[in-house]
Design a protein around this motif. Structure first.
Motif, mmCIF file in Angstrom:
data_model
loop_
_atom_site.group_PDB
_atom_site.id
_atom_site.type_symbol
_atom_site.label_atom_id
_atom_site.label_comp_id
_atom_site.label_asym_id
_atom_site.label_seq_id
_atom_site.Cartn_x
_atom_site.Cartn_y
_atom_site.Cartn_z
ATOM 1 N N ALA A 42 0.829 -1.206 0.000
ATOM 2 C CA ALA A 42 0.000 0.000 0.000
ATOM 3 C C ALA A 42 0.864 1.256 0.000
ATOM 4 C CB ALA A 42 -0.929 -0.013 1.210
ATOM 5 N N ALA A 43 1.942 1.242 0.797
ATOM 6 C CA ALA A 43 2.830 2.406 0.850
ATOM 7 C C ALA A 43 3.530 2.621 -0.488
ATOM 8 C CB ALA A 43 3.851 2.228 1.971
ATOM 9 N N ALA A 44 3.964 1.527 -1.119
ATOM 10 C CA ALA A 44 4.687 1.650 -2.385
ATOM 11 C C ALA A 44 3.791 2.156 -3.506
ATOM 12 C CB ALA A 44 5.286 0.291 -2.761
ATOM 13 N N ASN A 45 2.509 1.800 -3.458
ATOM 14 C CA ASN A 45 1.568 2.180 -4.520
ATOM 15 C C ASN A 45 0.688 3.368 -4.157
ATOM 16 O OD1 ASN A 45 2.521 0.028 -6.088
ATOM 17 N ND2 ASN A 45 0.993 -1.388 -5.256
ATOM 18 N N ASP A 46 0.963 3.963 -2.965
ATOM 19 C CA ASP A 46 0.160 5.090 -2.484
ATOM 20 C C ASP A 46 -1.329 4.734 -2.479
ATOM 21 O OD1 ASP A 46 -0.230 7.617 -1.446
ATOM 22 O OD2 ASP A 46 -0.415 8.574 -3.408
ATOM 23 N N GLU A 47 -1.632 3.567 -1.884
ATOM 24 C CA GLU A 47 -2.991 3.063 -1.783
ATOM 25 C C GLU A 47 -3.366 2.892 -0.313
ATOM 26 O OE1 GLU A 47 -2.780 0.247 -5.814
ATOM 27 O OE2 GLU A 47 -2.666 -0.623 -3.796
ATOM 28 N N PRO A 48 -4.660 2.851 0.012
ATOM 29 C CA PRO A 48 -5.058 2.600 1.401
ATOM 30 C C PRO A 48 -4.725 1.162 1.803
ATOM 31 C CG PRO A 48 -6.984 2.667 -0.025
ATOM 32 C CD PRO A 48 -5.831 3.134 -0.852
ATOM 33 N N PHE A 49 -4.392 0.985 3.055
ATOM 34 C CA PHE A 49 -4.071 -0.339 3.600
ATOM 35 C C PHE A 49 -5.353 -0.998 4.115
ATOM 36 C CE2 PHE A 49 -3.118 -2.420 7.797
ATOM 37 C CZ PHE A 49 -2.706 -3.638 7.278
ATOM 38 N N THR A 50 -5.682 -2.164 3.577
ATOM 39 C CA THR A 50 -6.820 -2.948 4.048
ATOM 40 C C THR A 50 -6.275 -4.237 4.645
ATOM 41 O OG1 THR A 50 -8.242 -2.078 2.297
ATOM 42 C CG2 THR A 50 -8.998 -4.050 3.438
ATOM 43 N N PRO A 51 -6.347 -4.404 5.956
ATOM 44 C CA PRO A 51 -5.684 -5.542 6.596
ATOM 45 C C PRO A 51 -6.364 -6.875 6.299
ATOM 46 C CG PRO A 51 -6.996 -4.350 8.202
ATOM 47 C CD PRO A 51 -7.019 -3.528 6.934
ATOM 48 N N PHE A 52 -5.649 -7.933 6.554
ATOM 49 C CA PHE A 52 -6.167 -9.296 6.490
ATOM 50 C C PHE A 52 -7.199 -9.464 7.595
ATOM 51 C CE2 PHE A 52 -5.820 -13.708 8.066
ATOM 52 C CZ PHE A 52 -6.043 -14.434 6.902
ATOM 53 N N ASP A 53 -8.369 -9.983 7.245
ATOM 54 C CA ASP A 53 -9.441 -10.200 8.224
ATOM 55 C C ASP A 53 -9.250 -11.589 8.846
ATOM 56 O OD1 ASP A 53 -11.849 -10.866 9.533
ATOM 57 O OD2 ASP A 53 -12.986 -9.488 8.257
#
Length: 251
Positions: A42-53
């Protein structure tokens, strides 16, 4: 009486979540592995982080599956494609095998630090099955099956083990395909129709149904009884001890 049809002469037990209390450890290792990867991505692609459920993602995509299949299944759910890599990939490699190896490193650290306990009700059932003359095998997707069985003190109660190492060597497909359970029945010298499958994973009960086994017992540790029945279980219990003293189905 062990709650099984009269024609059943053998029991094929999943390991994690059925005999041993390692499902929590597996879940924690998967969560730590995937969240670290997803944060970095997410950091590398400038995307929001959605965690593993640890509930929905764990049950749907990794529970009961061989390790690398679990990686592929979860990544596919997020539309992520990674190179396959090789089984020798280091745990920091961003490949399917690298992520799987990272999960295994975390799991082994936890097992060696804290050990593993067997469910008391499952130990009671295994002893009762032994006394009743039923054949007994453990069938697990884990490549660490031998280590877990030994650490839990169950080795003397199990005649056969089919684990992830056996599956890799013999090129057996993982659950929900029935290959590993069929291999367990073959090693015990019984036909699938004479064996009962004991599973807590949706993929596992589906494998039991796909292999035309004589009876499929779903073990519900997390409140998914309806889903276990829908995927192929003939009966669902919360603990194997519930089956001790039960009349055989239909009697």
């Amino acid at each position: 009486m062990l709650g099984l049809p009269a024609h059943v002469t053998a029991c094929l037990f999943d390991l994690d979540g059925v005999l041993t209390q390692t499902a929590r450890v597996h879940n924690a290792a998967w969560r730590a592995t995937f969240d670290e990867f997803l944060r970095r991505r997410a950091a590398a692609n400038d995307e929001p982080f959605t965690p593993f459920d640890p509930d929905e993602d764990y049950r749907r995509f990794v529970d009961g599956r061989p390790r690398y299949d679990g990686v592929r299944s979860f990544l596919s759910s997020r539309d992520i494609v990674l190179p396959e890599g090789s089984p020798d990939d280091p745990p920091e490699a961003e490949t399917v095998h690298g992520l799987g190896n990272c999960k295994n490193v975390r799991l082994l650290q936890e097992l060696r630090t804290h050990g593993v306990d067997a469910y008391p009700g499952s130990v009671r059932y295994l002893r009762a099955a032994t006394d009743a003359g039923l054949r007994r095998a453990v069938v697990t997707a884990s490549a660490n099956g031998g280590e877990v069985v030994a650490a839990s003190g169950l080795a003397e109660l199990l005649e056969v083990r089919v684990d992830g190492l056996v599956a890799r060597t013999e090129k057996l497909r993982g659950k929900p395909e029935p290959d590993t359970f069929l291999a367990g029945a073959e090693r015990l010298g019984v036909a699938p129709g004479s064996a009962a499958v004991f599973e807590d994973a949706l993929a596992g009960v589906a494998a039991g149904r796909a292999g035309d086994f004589g009876y499929v017992v779903g073990v519900d540790r997390v409140g998914q009884a309806d889903a276990l029945l829908a995927h192929g279980a003939d009966i669902v219990v919360r603990d194997l001890a519930e089956l001790i003293g039960n009349r055989e189905p239909g009697a």
